[in-house]
Design a protein around this motif. Structure first.
Motif, PDB file in Angstrom:
ATOM      1  N   VAL A 159       0.841  -1.206   0.000  1.00 20.60           N
ATOM      2  CA  VAL A 159       0.000   0.000   0.000  1.00 20.60           C
ATOM      3  C   VAL A 159       0.873   1.252   0.000  1.00 20.60           C
ATOM      4  CG1 VAL A 159      -1.646   1.358   1.356  1.00 20.60           C
ATOM      5  CG2 VAL A 159      -1.978  -1.098   1.080  1.00 20.60           C
ATOM      6  N   HIS A 160       1.898   1.265   0.861  1.00 28.28           N
ATOM      7  CA  HIS A 160       2.803   2.413   0.909  1.00 28.28           C
ATOM      8  C   HIS A 160       3.510   2.605  -0.435  1.00 28.28           C
ATOM      9  CE1 HIS A 160       2.021   2.846   5.114  1.00 28.28           C
ATOM     10  NE2 HIS A 160       2.575   1.687   5.435  1.00 28.28           N
ATOM     11  N   GLY A 161       3.847   1.498  -1.081  1.00 26.86           N
ATOM     12  CA  GLY A 161       4.490   1.570  -2.396  1.00 26.86           C
ATOM     13  C   GLY A 161       3.567   2.184  -3.436  1.00 26.86           C
ATOM     14  N   ILE A 162       2.296   1.804  -3.400  1.00 26.32           N
ATOM     15  CA  ILE A 162       1.315   2.344  -4.347  1.00 26.32           C
ATOM     16  C   ILE A 162       1.137   3.844  -4.120  1.00 26.32           C
ATOM     17  CG2 ILE A 162      -1.135   2.328  -4.997  1.00 26.32           C
ATOM     18  CD1 ILE A 162      -1.103  -0.719  -4.415  1.00 26.32           C
ATOM     19  N   ILE A 163       1.043   4.247  -2.849  1.00 21.98           N
ATOM     20  CA  ILE A 163       0.885   5.668  -2.539  1.00 21.98           C
ATOM     21  C   ILE A 163       2.145   6.443  -2.929  1.00 21.98           C
ATOM     22  CG2 ILE A 163       0.596   7.352  -0.662  1.00 21.98           C
ATOM     23  CD1 ILE A 163      -1.261   5.366   0.704  1.00 21.98           C
ATOM     24  N   PHE A 164       3.316   5.834  -2.724  1.00 21.12           N
ATOM     25  CA  PHE A 164       4.579   6.456  -3.127  1.00 21.12           C
ATOM     26  C   PHE A 164       4.608   6.686  -4.642  1.00 21.12           C
ATOM     27  CE2 PHE A 164       9.050   5.872  -4.557  1.00 21.12           C
ATOM     28  CZ  PHE A 164       9.599   7.017  -3.969  1.00 21.12           C
ATOM     29  N   CYS A 165       4.183   5.684  -5.401  1.00 20.98           N
ATOM     30  CA  CYS A 165       4.119   5.809  -6.861  1.00 20.98           C
ATOM     31  C   CYS A 165       3.123   6.900  -7.265  1.00 20.98           C
ATOM     32  CB  CYS A 165       3.706   4.478  -7.496  1.00 20.98           C
ATOM     33  SG  CYS A 165       4.931   3.178  -7.354  1.00 20.98           S
ATOM     34  N   THR A 166       2.027   6.988  -6.522  1.00 19.92           N
ATOM     35  CA  THR A 166       1.016   8.013  -6.792  1.00 19.92           C
ATOM     36  C   THR A 166       1.596   9.406  -6.602  1.00 19.92           C
ATOM     37  OG1 THR A 166      -0.773   6.536  -6.069  1.00 19.92           O
ATOM     38  CG2 THR A 166      -1.253   8.900  -6.123  1.00 19.92           C
ATOM     39  N   VAL A 167       2.328   9.594  -5.506  1.00 23.45           N
ATOM     40  CA  VAL A 167       2.928  10.899  -5.211  1.00 23.45           C
ATOM     41  C   VAL A 167       3.894  11.306  -6.318  1.00 23.45           C
ATOM     42  CG1 VAL A 167       4.388  12.201  -3.617  1.00 23.45           C
ATOM     43  CG2 VAL A 167       2.676  10.634  -2.723  1.00 23.45           C
ATOM     44  N   LEU A 168       4.766  10.372  -6.723  1.00 27.10           N
ATOM     45  CA  LEU A 168       5.731  10.677  -7.785  1.00 27.10           C
ATOM     46  C   LEU A 168       5.022  11.004  -9.099  1.00 27.10           C
ATOM     47  CD1 LEU A 168       8.589   8.048  -7.258  1.00 27.10           C
ATOM     48  CD2 LEU A 168       8.406  10.375  -6.369  1.00 27.10           C
ATOM     49  N   THR A 169       3.945  10.275  -9.394  1.00 24.91           N
ATOM     50  CA  THR A 169       3.194  10.520 -10.628  1.00 24.91           C
ATOM     51  C   THR A 169       2.510  11.880 -10.597  1.00 24.91           C
ATOM     52  OG1 THR A 169       2.795   8.142 -10.900  1.00 24.91           O
ATOM     53  CG2 THR A 169       1.359   9.625 -12.128  1.00 24.91           C
ATOM     54  N   ILE A 170       1.972  12.255  -9.435  1.00 24.61           N
ATOM     55  CA  ILE A 170       1.324  13.561  -9.300  1.00 24.61           C
ATOM     56  C   ILE A 170       2.347  14.686  -9.464  1.00 24.61           C
ATOM     57  CG2 ILE A 170       0.155  15.111  -7.680  1.00 24.61           C
ATOM     58  CD1 ILE A 170      -1.214  12.582  -6.541  1.00 24.61           C
ATOM     59  N   LEU A 171       3.529  14.511  -8.855  1.00 28.95           N
ATOM     60  CA  LEU A 171       4.597  15.502  -9.013  1.00 28.95           C
ATOM     61  C   LEU A 171       5.015  15.622 -10.473  1.00 28.95           C
ATOM     62  CD1 LEU A 171       6.847  14.647  -5.914  1.00 28.95           C
ATOM     63  CD2 LEU A 171       5.423  16.688  -6.207  1.00 28.95           C
ATOM     64  N   ALA A 172       5.162  14.465 -11.139  1.00 25.49           N
ATOM     65  CA  ALA A 172       5.530  14.472 -12.559  1.00 25.49           C
ATOM     66  C   ALA A 172       4.432  15.132 -13.389  1.00 25.49           C
ATOM     67  CB  ALA A 172       5.774  13.046 -13.038  1.00 25.49           C
ATOM     68  N   GLY A 173       3.165  14.846 -13.037  1.00 27.51           N
ATOM     69  CA  GLY A 173       2.039  15.450 -13.750  1.00 27.51           C
ATOM     70  C   GLY A 173       2.010  16.958 -13.582  1.00 27.51           C
ATOM     71  N   GLY A 174       2.336  17.437 -12.377  1.00 30.32           N
ATOM     72  CA  GLY A 174       2.402  18.877 -12.141  1.00 30.32           C
ATOM     73  C   GLY A 174       3.469  19.543 -12.983  1.00 30.32           C
ATOM     74  N   ILE A 175       4.601  18.866 -13.127  1.00 31.52           N
ATOM     75  CA  ILE A 175       5.713  19.416 -13.916  1.00 31.52           C
ATOM     76  C   ILE A 175       5.343  19.505 -15.395  1.00 31.52           C
ATOM     77  CG2 ILE A 175       8.036  18.911 -14.773  1.00 31.52           C
ATOM     78  CD1 ILE A 175       8.654  17.772 -11.977  1.00 31.52           C
ATOM     79  N   ILE A 176       4.786  18.428 -15.933  1.00 28.14           N
ATOM     80  CA  ILE A 176       4.467  18.437 -17.367  1.00 28.14           C
ATOM     81  C   ILE A 176       3.314  19.395 -17.659  1.00 28.14           C
ATOM     82  CG2 ILE A 176       2.780  16.534 -17.448  1.00 28.14           C
ATOM     83  CD1 ILE A 176       5.695  17.184 -19.917  1.00 28.14           C
ATOM     84  N   ASN A 177       2.418  19.567 -16.694  1.00 24.61           N
ATOM     85  CA  ASN A 177       1.307  20.500 -16.874  1.00 24.61           C
ATOM     86  C   ASN A 177       1.802  21.947 -16.914  1.00 24.61           C
ATOM     87  OD1 ASN A 177      -1.198  22.127 -15.249  1.00 24.61           O
ATOM     88  ND2 ASN A 177      -1.752  20.803 -16.938  1.00 24.61           N
TER      89      ASN A 177
END
Length: 309
Positions: free
Chosen positions: A67-85
């Motif tokens: 679960v922590h791994g999934i949330i960690f991946c989510t955080v990184l994806t959101i950060l990456a999404g913010g950058i590309i946006n």
């Protein structure tokens, strides 16, 4: 006297360099929407433990590294999404958010792209270690994050629906992971979806002219003001109807019950402000709805703690 001048000269560049590095750090955090990611992470942990995870003890949850791994991946994806946006919206943000753009200017856009690729690869790598299903889940998530910024953010109605769907996508993943399917969870998801959709449309009303100038087809710049006002008002009425159904039919009680009951008053207030439809009332409505989402996270947290005790 000369030695004092020499010391000042050697210290000045060092302090300037320190300030520049600090400005770069702040610029990166702002560009990556770090604070938004932090809030979503908090919301994910609260909803996962107190809403989706009904049977697992707190100790077992703490040591559930998947679960922590999934949330960690989510955080990184959101950060990456913010950058590309922000990369695609840079020109628009330069007009709408000049202060934030100035802070981000301390870092070259090239380095933002490097950070985007790095965060995306790390996220997919961790996801693959967890399982191939999780890898596919995040591969789809990252693709639509990029596709939204590249294309969908400029398309009428799809921009709002996609943005809100991407915001709720990780929560949907947790619901599937824990197999927590119920009318109560579905209605709460609909409630949050509609509130976030309302927030996004109200936000578009504040940037109407800029969006039109840069080729973003939004509801406010594609329809008459009365039509936009009607759409926002109708969404707020539906939110009230969902709240009533949660209170009366699903038996929501305790702190969450008070939250949805108070929400009826909040939504009625927002409808009144929308009817006024001035820049000031739109700005107030936007912040009230954002604040109410945050209050909802806290209400779920305290309600969950109350039920677990």
């Amino acid at each position: 006297m000369n030695s004092e001048k020499e010391n000042f000269r050697t210290q000045a560049p060092a302090s300037k360099s320190l300030f520049y590095r600090f400005s770069q750090l702040v610029g990166f955090l702002v560009g990556a929407r770090f604070f938004v990611a932090a809030l979503l992470t908090f919301a994910l942990y609260v909803s996962t433990f107190f809403l989706f995870n009904q049977d697992e003890s707190f100790r077992k949850f703490v040591f559930d590294f998947k679960v922590h791994g999934i949330i960690f991946c989510t955080v990184l994806t959101i950060l990456a999404g913010g950058i590309i946006n922000q990369f695609y919206d840079f020109e628009k943000d330069h007009v709408v958010k000049p202060f934030r753009t100035r802070i981000q200017s301390f870092i070259s856009q090239r380095y933002f792209l490097y950070a985007y690729l790095f965060l995306g690869i790390i996220s997919l790598g961790v996801a693959f270690i967890i399982s191939y299903r999780v890898f596919i889940f995040f591969l789809i998530y990252q693709f639509f994050m990029w596709f939204y910024s590249h294309k969908l953010s400029r398309m009428l109605i799809l921009n709002n629906l996609t943005f809100v769907s991407l915001t709720l996508y990780p929560f949907f993943g947790m619901m599937v992971y824990y197999e927590t399917f119920s009318w109560k969870v579905l209605l709460m998801a609909v409630f949050l979806f509609l509130v976030l959709l309302c927030i996004d449309i109200v936000k578009d009303t504040l940037t109407r002219s800029v969006d039109k100038a840069f080729g973003y087809d939004t509801i406010p710049n594609s329809f008459q003001p009365n039509t936009s006002k009607t759409i926002i008002g109708a969404l707020l009425v539906v939110i009230m109807a969902v709240s009533v159904k949660l209170i009366c039919r699903q038996g929501i009680s305790g702190i969450m019950g008070y939250y949805f009951e108070a929400g009826l008053v909040i939504m009625a207030l927002c409808i009144y402000l929308v009817i006024k439809y001035t820049r000031k009332t739109k700005f107030i409505t936007l912040n009230i709805l954002r604040f109410w989402v945050f209050i909802g996270i806290l209400a779920m947290l305290f309600n969950g703690i109350e039920n677990k005790l």
